[in-house]
Design an enzyme around this catalytic site. Structure first.
Site, PDB file in Angstrom:
ATOM      1  N   LYS A  33     -75.303  14.529-107.135  1.00 16.22           N
ATOM      2  CA  LYS A  33     -75.713  14.494-108.546  1.00 16.22           C
ATOM      3  C   LYS A  33     -74.438  14.468-109.387  1.00 16.22           C
ATOM      4  O   LYS A  33     -73.411  15.019-108.996  1.00 16.22           O
ATOM      5  CB  LYS A  33     -76.532  15.753-108.848  1.00 16.22           C
ATOM      6  CG  LYS A  33     -76.907  15.966-110.308  1.00 16.22           C
ATOM      7  CD  LYS A  33     -78.096  15.144-110.734  1.00 16.22           C
ATOM      8  CE  LYS A  33     -78.399  15.306-112.231  1.00 16.22           C
ATOM      9  NZ  LYS A  33     -79.313  14.290-112.741  1.00 16.22           N
ATOM     10  N   CYS A 127     -74.519   8.059-118.703  1.00 12.26           N
ATOM     11  CA  CYS A 127     -75.646   8.984-118.885  1.00 12.26           C
ATOM     12  C   CYS A 127     -76.148   8.910-120.332  1.00 12.26           C
ATOM     13  O   CYS A 127     -75.384   9.158-121.257  1.00 12.26           O
ATOM     14  CB  CYS A 127     -75.237  10.413-118.544  1.00 12.26           C
ATOM     15  SG  CYS A 127     -76.584  11.580-118.888  1.00 12.26           S
TER      16      CYS A 127
HETATM   17  C1  DHB Z   1     -78.751  12.052-116.035  1.00 13.68           C
HETATM   18  C2  DHB Z   1     -79.278  10.802-116.234  1.00 13.68           C
HETATM   19  C3  DHB Z   1     -78.501   9.700-115.977  1.00 13.68           C
HETATM   20  O1  DHB Z   1     -78.974   8.437-116.142  1.00 13.68           O
HETATM   21  C4  DHB Z   1     -77.226   9.866-115.521  1.00 13.68           C
HETATM   22  O2  DHB Z   1     -76.489   8.794-115.289  1.00 13.68           O
HETATM   23  C5  DHB Z   1     -76.704  11.121-115.318  1.00 13.68           C
HETATM   24  C6  DHB Z   1     -77.478  12.218-115.576  1.00 13.68           C
HETATM   25  C7  DHB Z   1     -79.565  13.238-116.339  1.00 13.68           C
HETATM   26  O3  DHB Z   1     -80.369  13.173-117.278  1.00 13.68           O
HETATM   27  O4  DHB Z   1     -79.381  14.267-115.669  1.00 13.68           O
END
Ligand code: DHB
Length: 367
Positions: A33, A127
């Site tokens: 993540k 993001c």
């Molecule tokens: C999140 C969403 C995304 O598209 C990303 O690239 C990184 C994090 C999120 O909302 O956690």
């Protein structure tokens, strides 16, 4: 990588137990993540929803970067778990500021110097879900500045870890030109580009309840899954024709089948990620996707993705594969009207014949 398909940084990539499941499937790599400097709980729930799109699956998310913090993703607990699977482990970074990104690179480099088996870093510039923070990949001045400083980071450069950059989807030709010019200027340091992140700030509406279907940001969230596929194909293709050949492209967006993976590779991807399918199906999806891709390659006589990567042709009428007659669908409107016309004509004819016969019959009775 043994297999060119693995998980995107997204749902189910934040905890070591998820990452180990990816590693023990047929996925070719394990991606964390997106980490921030400090741990984050993320946005309010509900923040992730499935969207049914007539037989295919899409999603909307606004998780807001819930993650355990960079020290967790480069620390012993995660590393022991992922390394035991034998799969390459990649760390995604999504700092809340340039300073945070630089500090996280320092920590990645320190972990690697201490023997941590991290194989690459994917720097997420896309993001869309942090309230008040625009998407970096749409602000070329900021993107230029970040990449200049990140690629000049001394300890990280010394680690010699491959660096990738995750991009937002672009929709306009000058934007591809500009993004690729910025990235190509650092081709000595940037090894791959991951494309695409979600289409940011989409809205999923519950018409009955007359409300948005996720809680954060007034309901606006990143669109993922099948609805992305053609945008992902286009982005991969546009990047492939602009980036210098030493920069690989990792395609992501709408990969639910081996066919989807095949098409991204045809457009130029050297590897493929999936987020929505992995979220909905679990790590077993990698076994299915790998098997399906292998099936397509075997049918076409390909033994390596190099045999077809980037080889998308232009439209050629002589190559159009005709649908078998039995599978041809009846035409919806024009054909439907024709059929109705003939049905009506036949019925009128039968009424006329019946009337004639009846008259004949009456004549015979009278005779
Ligand atoms: C999140 C969403 C995304 O598209 C990303 O690239 C990184 C994090 C999120 O909302 O956690």
């Amino acid at each position: 990588m043994d297999c060119c398909i693995y998980n995107a940084s997204g749902p189910k990539s934040g905890h070591v137990s998820d990452l180990v499941k990816v590693g023990t499937s047929r996925a070719g790599a394990i991606l964390s993540k997106s980490a921030t400097l400090e741990r984050r709980t993320g946005n309010d729930l509900p923040r992730l929803k499935k969207i049914d799109v007539g037989g295919s699956e899409a999603s909307i998310n606004s998780e807001g970067l819930p993650n355990a913090g960079i020290d967790y993703y480069v620390g012993n607990k995660v590393l022991e778990g992922v390394v035991a699977t034998g799969k390459p482990y990649l760390v995604s970074l999504s700092g809340m500021s340039l300073a945070d990104n630089l500090e996280m690179l320092t920590r990645v480099a320190a972990a690697v110097a201490n023997g941590a088996q991290i194989k690459a870093v994917e720097l997420n510039l896309a993001c869309p879900n942090i309230p008040g923070k625009p998407t970096v990949a749409y602000d070329f001045d900021q993107m230029r500045d970040i990449l200049k400083q990140v690629t000049a980071h001394p300890e990280f450069a010394a680690s010699e870890l491959p660096l990738g950059v995750k991009l937002a989807p672009y929709f306009d030709v000058p934007h591809y030109d500009e993004a690729c010019a910025i990235i190509n200027a650092h081709a000595d340091r940037i090894s791959f580009v991951t494309s695409i992140n979600t289409i940011g700030n989409a809205l999923l509406v519950d018409g009955e309840a007359e409300m948005a279907m996720i809680a954060p940001k007034g309901g606006f969230g990143g669109l993922g899954g099948s609805l992305l596929k053609q945008v992902a194909l286009a982005n991969v293709r546009q990047l492939y024709t602009r980036l210098v050949p030493s920069i690989d492209i990792v395609g992501v967006g709408g990969v639910a089948t081996g066919q989807d993976a095949f098409e991204l590779i045809l457009c130029g991807a050297a590897a493929v990620q999936t987020a929505t399918t992995y979220w909905l199906e679990g790590a077993e999806c990698f076994d299915r996707l790998a098997g399906e891709l292998e099936g397509i390659m075997a049918r076409k006589g390909y033994t390596s993705i190099k045999d077809f990567r980037g080889k998308l042709g232009v439209f050629d009428q002589s190559k159009v594969v005709k649908e078998p007659a039995a599978a041809a669908k009846p035409k919806a409107t024009k054909g439907g009207n024709d059929a109705a016309f003939w049905q009506l004509s036949t019925a009128s004819l039968m009424v006329a014949i019946a009337a004639l016969l009846y008259r004949e019959f009456q004549h015979m009775q009278g005779a």
